[in-house]
Design a protein around this motif. Sequence first.
Motif, PDB file in Angstrom:
ATOM      1  N   SER A   1       0.830  -1.206   0.000  1.00  0.00           N
ATOM      2  CA  SER A   1       0.000   0.000   0.000  1.00  0.00           C
ATOM      3  C   SER A   1       0.859   1.249   0.000  1.00  0.00           C
ATOM      4  CB  SER A   1      -0.888   0.055   1.253  1.00  0.00           C
ATOM      5  OG  SER A   1      -1.738  -1.047   1.323  1.00  0.00           O
ATOM      6  N   ASP A   2       0.414   2.255  -0.709  1.00  0.00           N
ATOM      7  CA  ASP A   2       1.017   3.582  -0.634  1.00  0.00           C
ATOM      8  C   ASP A   2       0.224   4.362   0.404  1.00  0.00           C
ATOM      9  OD1 ASP A   2       1.971   6.142  -0.888  1.00  0.00           O
ATOM     10  OD2 ASP A   2       1.252   6.427  -2.944  1.00  0.00           O
ATOM     11  N   LEU A   3       0.729   4.400   1.619  1.00  0.00           N
ATOM     12  CA  LEU A   3      -0.018   5.018   2.708  1.00  0.00           C
ATOM     13  C   LEU A   3      -0.047   6.543   2.613  1.00  0.00           C
ATOM     14  CD1 LEU A   3       1.044   2.708   5.666  1.00  0.00           C
ATOM     15  CD2 LEU A   3      -0.947   2.547   4.164  1.00  0.00           C
ATOM     16  N   GLN A   4       0.566   7.087   1.582  1.00  0.00           N
ATOM     17  CA  GLN A   4       0.518   8.530   1.343  1.00  0.00           C
ATOM     18  C   GLN A   4      -0.654   8.904   0.442  1.00  0.00           C
ATOM     19  OE1 GLN A   4       2.655  10.528   3.067  1.00  0.00           O
ATOM     20  NE2 GLN A   4       3.247   8.584   3.980  1.00  0.00           N
ATOM     21  N   SER A   5      -1.379   7.901  -0.047  1.00  0.00           N
ATOM     22  CA  SER A   5      -2.507   8.194  -0.940  1.00  0.00           C
ATOM     23  C   SER A   5      -3.793   7.638  -0.347  1.00  0.00           C
ATOM     24  CB  SER A   5      -2.273   7.577  -2.319  1.00  0.00           C
ATOM     25  OG  SER A   5      -2.408   6.169  -2.263  1.00  0.00           O
ATOM     26  N   PHE A   6      -4.909   8.250  -0.735  1.00  0.00           N
ATOM     27  CA  PHE A   6      -6.208   7.779  -0.294  1.00  0.00           C
ATOM     28  C   PHE A   6      -6.439   6.343  -0.741  1.00  0.00           C
ATOM     29  CE2 PHE A   6     -10.742   7.083  -1.054  1.00  0.00           C
ATOM     30  CZ  PHE A   6     -11.238   7.326   0.219  1.00  0.00           C
ATOM     31  N   GLU A   7      -6.057   6.037  -1.973  1.00  0.00           N
ATOM     32  CA  GLU A   7      -6.257   4.696  -2.505  1.00  0.00           C
ATOM     33  C   GLU A   7      -5.462   3.663  -1.721  1.00  0.00           C
ATOM     34  OE1 GLU A   7      -5.524   7.382  -4.300  1.00  0.00           O
ATOM     35  OE2 GLU A   7      -7.321   7.646  -5.524  1.00  0.00           O
ATOM     36  N   GLY A   8      -4.226   4.026  -1.371  1.00  0.00           N
ATOM     37  CA  GLY A   8      -3.394   3.122  -0.586  1.00  0.00           C
ATOM     38  C   GLY A   8      -3.953   2.882   0.801  1.00  0.00           C
ATOM     39  N   LEU A   9      -4.455   3.945   1.417  1.00  0.00           N
ATOM     40  CA  LEU A   9      -5.078   3.794   2.739  1.00  0.00           C
ATOM     41  C   LEU A   9      -6.328   2.920   2.649  1.00  0.00           C
ATOM     42  CD1 LEU A   9      -4.695   7.414   4.096  1.00  0.00           C
ATOM     43  CD2 LEU A   9      -3.545   5.364   4.962  1.00  0.00           C
ATOM     44  N   ALA A  10      -7.105   3.102   1.589  1.00  0.00           N
ATOM     45  CA  ALA A  10      -8.303   2.281   1.400  1.00  0.00           C
ATOM     46  C   ALA A  10      -7.925   0.815   1.185  1.00  0.00           C
ATOM     47  CB  ALA A  10      -9.121   2.807   0.217  1.00  0.00           C
ATOM     48  N   PHE A  11      -6.858   0.569   0.429  1.00  0.00           N
ATOM     49  CA  PHE A  11      -6.372  -0.796   0.210  1.00  0.00           C
ATOM     50  C   PHE A  11      -5.967  -1.429   1.535  1.00  0.00           C
ATOM     51  CE2 PHE A  11      -2.889  -3.753  -0.735  1.00  0.00           C
ATOM     52  CZ  PHE A  11      -3.500  -4.585  -1.648  1.00  0.00           C
ATOM     53  N   MET A  12      -5.208  -0.688   2.347  1.00  0.00           N
ATOM     54  CA  MET A  12      -4.771  -1.184   3.648  1.00  0.00           C
ATOM     55  C   MET A  12      -5.965  -1.457   4.557  1.00  0.00           C
ATOM     56  SD  MET A  12      -4.004  -0.366   7.152  1.00  0.00           S
ATOM     57  CE  MET A  12      -4.345   1.345   7.128  1.00  0.00           C
ATOM     58  N   ALA A  13      -6.940  -0.545   4.560  1.00  0.00           N
ATOM     59  CA  ALA A  13      -8.124  -0.720   5.408  1.00  0.00           C
ATOM     60  C   ALA A  13      -8.913  -1.961   4.987  1.00  0.00           C
ATOM     61  CB  ALA A  13      -9.007   0.521   5.339  1.00  0.00           C
ATOM     62  N   GLY A  14      -9.008  -2.203   3.702  1.00  0.00           N
ATOM     63  CA  GLY A  14      -9.702  -3.401   3.228  1.00  0.00           C
ATOM     64  C   GLY A  14      -9.001  -4.675   3.651  1.00  0.00           C
ATOM     65  N   ASN A  15      -7.673  -4.661   3.546  1.00  0.00           N
ATOM     66  CA  ASN A  15      -6.902  -5.825   4.007  1.00  0.00           C
ATOM     67  C   ASN A  15      -7.106  -6.049   5.497  1.00  0.00           C
ATOM     68  OD1 ASN A  15      -5.795  -6.375   1.518  1.00  0.00           O
ATOM     69  ND2 ASN A  15      -3.898  -5.280   1.906  1.00  0.00           N
ATOM     70  N   ALA A  16      -7.016  -4.975   6.275  1.00  0.00           N
ATOM     71  CA  ALA A  16      -7.175  -5.089   7.731  1.00  0.00           C
ATOM     72  C   ALA A  16      -8.577  -5.583   8.073  1.00  0.00           C
ATOM     73  CB  ALA A  16      -6.894  -3.754   8.403  1.00  0.00           C
ATOM     74  N   ARG A  17      -9.589  -5.032   7.422  1.00  0.00           N
ATOM     75  CA  ARG A  17     -10.979  -5.420   7.702  1.00  0.00           C
ATOM     76  C   ARG A  17     -11.189  -6.913   7.469  1.00  0.00           C
ATOM     77  NH1 ARG A  17     -14.083  -4.674  10.888  1.00  0.00           N
ATOM     78  NH2 ARG A  17     -13.650  -2.470  10.691  1.00  0.00           N
ATOM     79  N   ARG A  18     -10.596  -7.427   6.403  1.00  0.00           N
ATOM     80  CA  ARG A  18     -10.738  -8.857   6.082  1.00  0.00           C
ATOM     81  C   ARG A  18     -10.254  -9.715   7.258  1.00  0.00           C
ATOM     82  NH1 ARG A  18      -6.873 -12.067   3.385  1.00  0.00           N
ATOM     83  NH2 ARG A  18      -5.718 -10.169   2.901  1.00  0.00           N
ATOM     84  N   TRP A  19      -9.168  -9.304   7.890  1.00  0.00           N
ATOM     85  CA  TRP A  19      -8.633 -10.074   9.030  1.00  0.00           C
ATOM     86  C   TRP A  19      -9.373  -9.756  10.326  1.00  0.00           C
ATOM     87  CZ3 TRP A  19      -3.491  -8.457   6.658  1.00  0.00           C
ATOM     88  CH2 TRP A  19      -3.059  -9.420   5.743  1.00  0.00           C
ATOM     89  N   ILE A  20      -9.657  -8.498  10.566  1.00  0.00           N
ATOM     90  CA  ILE A  20     -10.341  -8.108  11.803  1.00  0.00           C
ATOM     91  C   ILE A  20     -11.687  -8.818  11.920  1.00  0.00           C
ATOM     92  CG2 ILE A  20     -11.465  -6.172  12.979  1.00  0.00           C
ATOM     93  CD1 ILE A  20      -9.112  -4.417  11.913  1.00  0.00           C
ATOM     94  N   ASP A  21     -12.402  -8.941  10.807  1.00  0.00           N
ATOM     95  CA  ASP A  21     -13.707  -9.604  10.823  1.00  0.00           C
ATOM     96  C   ASP A  21     -13.620 -11.068  11.243  1.00  0.00           C
ATOM     97  OD1 ASP A  21     -14.960  -7.270  10.083  1.00  0.00           O
ATOM     98  OD2 ASP A  21     -15.200  -7.834   7.967  1.00  0.00           O
ATOM     99  N   GLN A  22     -12.438 -11.662  11.188  1.00  0.00           N
ATOM    100  CA  GLN A  22     -12.265 -13.068  11.568  1.00  0.00           C
ATOM    101  C   GLN A  22     -12.008 -13.260  13.061  1.00  0.00           C
ATOM    102  OE1 GLN A  22      -9.449 -15.225   9.110  1.00  0.00           O
ATOM    103  NE2 GLN A  22      -9.829 -13.820   7.424  1.00  0.00           N
ATOM    104  N   ILE A  23     -11.742 -12.184  13.799  1.00  0.00           N
ATOM    105  CA  ILE A  23     -11.432 -12.297  15.233  1.00  0.00           C
ATOM    106  C   ILE A  23     -12.674 -12.736  15.997  1.00  0.00           C
ATOM    107  CG2 ILE A  23     -10.709 -11.025  17.295  1.00  0.00           C
ATOM    108  CD1 ILE A  23      -9.046  -9.222  15.415  1.00  0.00           C
ATOM    109  N   ALA A  24     -12.544 -13.806  16.762  1.00  0.00           N
ATOM    110  CA  ALA A  24     -13.680 -14.378  17.483  1.00  0.00           C
ATOM    111  C   ALA A  24     -14.148 -13.491  18.639  1.00  0.00           C
ATOM    112  CB  ALA A  24     -13.323 -15.776  18.007  1.00  0.00           C
TER     113      ALA A  24
END
Length: 92
Positions: A59-82
């Motif tokens: 992710s390019d954390l300096q861009s909105f798109e990169g932040l959105a990409f990172m957030a999507g990746n994180a959400r995919r894993w966070i949603d799995q936490i019991a």
Amino acid sequence: MEAVLPALQPGRLASFATLPDGHDPASFVLAHGADAFRELIQHSAPLSDYLFVAAAKGSDLQSFEGLAFMAGNARRWIDQIADPDRRQLMSY
């Protein structure tokens, strides 16, 4: 990480250590010794650090798109936490 997150119940902790390429725990101990393995484990990253670093890879954390990409990746894993409380806290 996918195996750990669904099992992460209240009161349980998870941390992550990265082994060098080509090693599993047994081969690492054979090559480097038990003390080196203990050292690796002592410096393992807590779940929150590991998850967000892993989510930011590529992710390019300096861009909105990169932040959105990172957030999507994180959400995919966070949603799995019991643990619902931990899942909610990591969603902020």
